[in-house]
Design a protein around this motif. Structure first.
Motif, PDB file in Angstrom:
ATOM      1  N   ASN A 135     -49.877 -32.114   3.362  1.00 24.49           N
ATOM      2  CA  ASN A 135     -51.303 -32.122   3.671  1.00 24.49           C
ATOM      3  C   ASN A 135     -51.849 -30.700   3.620  1.00 24.49           C
ATOM      4  O   ASN A 135     -51.170 -29.753   4.018  1.00 24.49           O
ATOM      5  N   TYR A 136     -53.080 -30.575   3.149  1.00 28.34           N
ATOM      6  CA  TYR A 136     -53.679 -29.247   3.032  1.00 28.34           C
ATOM      7  C   TYR A 136     -55.185 -29.311   3.257  1.00 28.34           C
ATOM      8  O   TYR A 136     -55.802 -30.372   3.200  1.00 28.34           O
ATOM      9  N   THR A 137     -55.726 -28.136   3.513  1.00 25.83           N
ATOM     10  CA  THR A 137     -57.165 -27.917   3.587  1.00 25.83           C
ATOM     11  C   THR A 137     -57.457 -26.730   2.683  1.00 25.83           C
ATOM     12  O   THR A 137     -56.662 -25.785   2.640  1.00 25.83           O
ATOM     13  N   ILE A 138     -58.572 -26.767   1.989  1.00 30.01           N
ATOM     14  CA  ILE A 138     -58.955 -25.635   1.144  1.00 30.01           C
ATOM     15  C   ILE A 138     -59.977 -24.799   1.896  1.00 30.01           C
ATOM     16  O   ILE A 138     -60.978 -25.315   2.388  1.00 30.01           O
ATOM     17  N   SER A 139     -59.699 -23.522   1.996  1.00 28.90           N
ATOM     18  CA  SER A 139     -60.582 -22.585   2.687  1.00 28.90           C
ATOM     19  C   SER A 139     -60.565 -21.262   1.945  1.00 28.90           C
ATOM     20  O   SER A 139     -59.549 -20.567   1.943  1.00 28.90           O
ATOM     21  N   PRO A 140     -61.667 -20.879   1.310  1.00 24.60           N
ATOM     22  CA  PRO A 140     -61.661 -19.673   0.479  1.00 24.60           C
ATOM     23  C   PRO A 140     -61.732 -18.352   1.237  1.00 24.60           C
ATOM     24  O   PRO A 140     -61.571 -17.300   0.634  1.00 24.60           O
TER      25      PRO A 140
ATOM     26  N   PRO B  41     -53.898 -34.669  -5.219  1.00 20.30           N
ATOM     27  CA  PRO B  41     -54.803 -35.143  -4.168  1.00 20.30           C
ATOM     28  C   PRO B  41     -54.210 -34.965  -2.769  1.00 20.30           C
ATOM     29  O   PRO B  41     -53.010 -35.113  -2.574  1.00 20.30           O
ATOM     30  N   ASN B  42     -55.081 -34.641  -1.842  1.00 22.94           N
ATOM     31  CA  ASN B  42     -54.686 -34.493  -0.441  1.00 22.94           C
ATOM     32  C   ASN B  42     -54.581 -35.889   0.163  1.00 22.94           C
ATOM     33  O   ASN B  42     -55.547 -36.642   0.166  1.00 22.94           O
ATOM     34  N   PRO B  43     -53.393 -36.284   0.664  1.00 18.75           N
ATOM     35  CA  PRO B  43     -53.259 -37.652   1.197  1.00 18.75           C
ATOM     36  C   PRO B  43     -54.120 -37.856   2.443  1.00 18.75           C
ATOM     37  O   PRO B  43     -54.349 -36.928   3.215  1.00 18.75           O
ATOM     38  N   MET B  44     -54.597 -39.075   2.605  1.00 21.36           N
ATOM     39  CA  MET B  44     -55.407 -39.410   3.784  1.00 21.36           C
ATOM     40  C   MET B  44     -54.532 -39.472   5.036  1.00 21.36           C
ATOM     41  O   MET B  44     -54.957 -39.115   6.110  1.00 21.36           O
ATOM     42  N   GLU B  45     -53.294 -39.925   4.870  1.00 20.39           N
ATOM     43  CA  GLU B  45     -52.365 -40.026   5.987  1.00 20.39           C
ATOM     44  C   GLU B  45     -51.715 -38.657   6.218  1.00 20.39           C
ATOM     45  O   GLU B  45     -51.450 -37.919   5.279  1.00 20.39           O
ATOM     46  N   ILE B  46     -51.458 -38.305   7.468  1.00 22.03           N
ATOM     47  CA  ILE B  46     -50.789 -37.045   7.787  1.00 22.03           C
ATOM     48  C   ILE B  46     -49.282 -37.259   7.699  1.00 22.03           C
ATOM     49  O   ILE B  46     -48.719 -38.126   8.376  1.00 22.03           O
ATOM     50  N   TYR B  47     -48.626 -36.465   6.861  1.00 24.35           N
ATOM     51  CA  TYR B  47     -47.177 -36.539   6.701  1.00 24.35           C
ATOM     52  C   TYR B  47     -46.533 -35.348   7.391  1.00 24.35           C
ATOM     53  O   TYR B  47     -47.071 -34.237   7.353  1.00 24.35           O
ATOM     54  N   PRO B  48     -45.365 -35.535   8.007  1.00 25.73           N
ATOM     55  CA  PRO B  48     -44.708 -34.412   8.693  1.00 25.73           C
ATOM     56  C   PRO B  48     -44.185 -33.370   7.703  1.00 25.73           C
ATOM     57  O   PRO B  48     -43.866 -33.681   6.563  1.00 25.73           O
TER      58      PRO B  48
ATOM     59  N   ALA C 246     -38.854 -33.373  -2.538  1.00 22.41           N
ATOM     60  CA  ALA C 246     -40.178 -33.809  -2.109  1.00 22.41           C
ATOM     61  C   ALA C 246     -40.289 -35.329  -2.208  1.00 22.41           C
ATOM     62  O   ALA C 246     -39.899 -35.927  -3.201  1.00 22.41           O
ATOM     63  N   GLU C 247     -40.837 -35.938  -1.168  1.00 19.84           N
ATOM     64  CA  GLU C 247     -41.041 -37.388  -1.163  1.00 19.84           C
ATOM     65  C   GLU C 247     -42.242 -37.785  -2.008  1.00 19.84           C
ATOM     66  O   GLU C 247     -42.317 -38.901  -2.500  1.00 19.84           O
ATOM     67  N   ARG C 248     -43.195 -36.876  -2.155  1.00 23.08           N
ATOM     68  CA  ARG C 248     -44.429 -37.098  -2.922  1.00 23.08           C
ATOM     69  C   ARG C 248     -44.931 -35.726  -3.359  1.00 23.08           C
ATOM     70  O   ARG C 248     -44.278 -34.734  -3.067  1.00 23.08           O
ATOM     71  N   ASP C 249     -46.049 -35.643  -4.053  1.00 22.06           N
ATOM     72  CA  ASP C 249     -46.608 -34.337  -4.405  1.00 22.06           C
ATOM     73  C   ASP C 249     -46.784 -33.514  -3.136  1.00 22.06           C
ATOM     74  O   ASP C 249     -47.291 -34.020  -2.118  1.00 22.06           O
ATOM     75  N   GLY C 250     -46.348 -32.266  -3.183  1.00 22.92           N
ATOM     76  CA  GLY C 250     -46.440 -31.413  -2.003  1.00 22.92           C
ATOM     77  C   GLY C 250     -46.314 -29.956  -2.372  1.00 22.92           C
ATOM     78  O   GLY C 250     -46.301 -29.586  -3.550  1.00 22.92           O
TER      79      GLY C 250
ATOM     80  N   GLY D  61     -54.922 -26.703  15.378  1.00 24.52           N
ATOM     81  CA  GLY D  61     -53.721 -27.321  15.920  1.00 24.52           C
ATOM     82  C   GLY D  61     -53.065 -28.384  15.077  1.00 24.52           C
ATOM     83  O   GLY D  61     -52.166 -29.055  15.553  1.00 24.52           O
ATOM     84  N   VAL D  62     -53.473 -28.594  13.834  1.00 23.21           N
ATOM     85  CA  VAL D  62     -52.803 -29.585  12.996  1.00 23.21           C
ATOM     86  C   VAL D  62     -51.629 -28.892  12.316  1.00 23.21           C
ATOM     87  O   VAL D  62     -51.776 -28.214  11.311  1.00 23.21           O
ATOM     88  N   ALA D  63     -50.441 -29.058  12.904  1.00 25.89           N
ATOM     89  CA  ALA D  63     -49.256 -28.327  12.431  1.00 25.89           C
ATOM     90  C   ALA D  63     -48.785 -28.808  11.065  1.00 25.89           C
ATOM     91  O   ALA D  63     -48.126 -28.074  10.353  1.00 25.89           O
ATOM     92  N   GLU D  64     -49.110 -30.045  10.697  1.00 21.92           N
ATOM     93  CA  GLU D  64     -48.631 -30.603   9.424  1.00 21.92           C
ATOM     94  C   GLU D  64     -49.478 -30.180   8.235  1.00 21.92           C
ATOM     95  O   GLU D  64     -49.185 -30.522   7.105  1.00 21.92           O
ATOM     96  N   ARG D  65     -50.569 -29.480   8.466  1.00 21.96           N
ATOM     97  CA  ARG D  65     -51.505 -29.123   7.406  1.00 21.96           C
ATOM     98  C   ARG D  65     -51.441 -27.624   7.136  1.00 21.96           C
ATOM     99  O   ARG D  65     -51.409 -26.820   8.056  1.00 21.96           O
ATOM    100  N   VAL D  66     -51.401 -27.253   5.841  1.00 21.94           N
ATOM    101  CA  VAL D  66     -51.478 -25.845   5.461  1.00 21.94           C
ATOM    102  C   VAL D  66     -52.859 -25.571   4.891  1.00 21.94           C
ATOM    103  O   VAL D  66     -53.587 -26.487   4.497  1.00 21.94           O
TER     104      VAL D  66
END
Length: 170
Positions: free
Chosen positions: A26-31, A57-64, A84-88, A43-48
């Motif tokens: 999981n990711y967020t884009i921030s320039p 694509p950024n998955p809707m579900e949060i993956y560890p 990798a279990e999926r794109d990551g 505090g979302v530790a699973e997101r970079v």
């Protein structure tokens, strides 16, 4: 923190520290840095946080976060086994710095800026061997100039020898 050694020095283990190599899904884009810090503090530790779209694509579900195994670690070359279990994104907890190149299964991939400080490499589903190699461009340019200069000096030297051995007749 957990105290792991008590003697002349106290040594603590940080149980919440990031792993050295991990796969994030999981990711967020921030320039910019301000938004990156705000997102990391949420505090979302699973997101970079990335400064650009990684190309999947950024998955809707949060993956560890998933572990990756460092097979060898040298100052200018790191080899990591990752599944990798999926794109990551393979995230390496080393400072992002120009001159590093990433090779996933032998093919060069761009290195992404993760959390405004770390290195990341896009992975597709499956098992991969990732090599991070420090190959700075100025070093390559310097080597090319040195080889070119040596070739020029050798050409002049050989030309001078030929002229000395076989003078031009008029």
């Amino acid at each position: 923190f957990e105290l792991v050694h008590l003697g002349d020095l106290k040594v603590y283990r940080n149980r919440s520290a990031l792993e050295r190599a991990m796969i994030a899904y999981n990711y967020t884009i921030s320039p910019n840095l301000t938004d990156t810090i705000r997102t990391l503090r949420s505090g979302v530790a699973e997101r970079v946080v990335l400064d650009q779209d990684p190309g999947f694509p950024n998955p809707m579900e949060i993956y560890p976060i998933q572990s990756a195994r460092i097979e060898s670690y040298q100052p200018e070359r790191i080899r990591i086994a990752a599944e990798a279990e999926r794109d990551g994104l393979l995230v390496v907890s080393d400072a992002w710095y120009p001159g590093w190149r990433a090779y996933v299964d032998g093919r060069e991939q761009p290195i992404l800026l993760v959390n405004h400080a770390l290195r990341g490499v896009k992975l597709t589903p499956g098992a991969h061997v990732v090599e991070l190699v420090y190959e700075p461009a100025p070093l390559e340019v310097g080597l090319q100039l040195a080889v070119g200069g040596l070739a020029a000096v050798m050409t002049i030297f050989v030309g001078s020898l030929l002229l000395a051995c076989y003078p031009v007749r008029r």
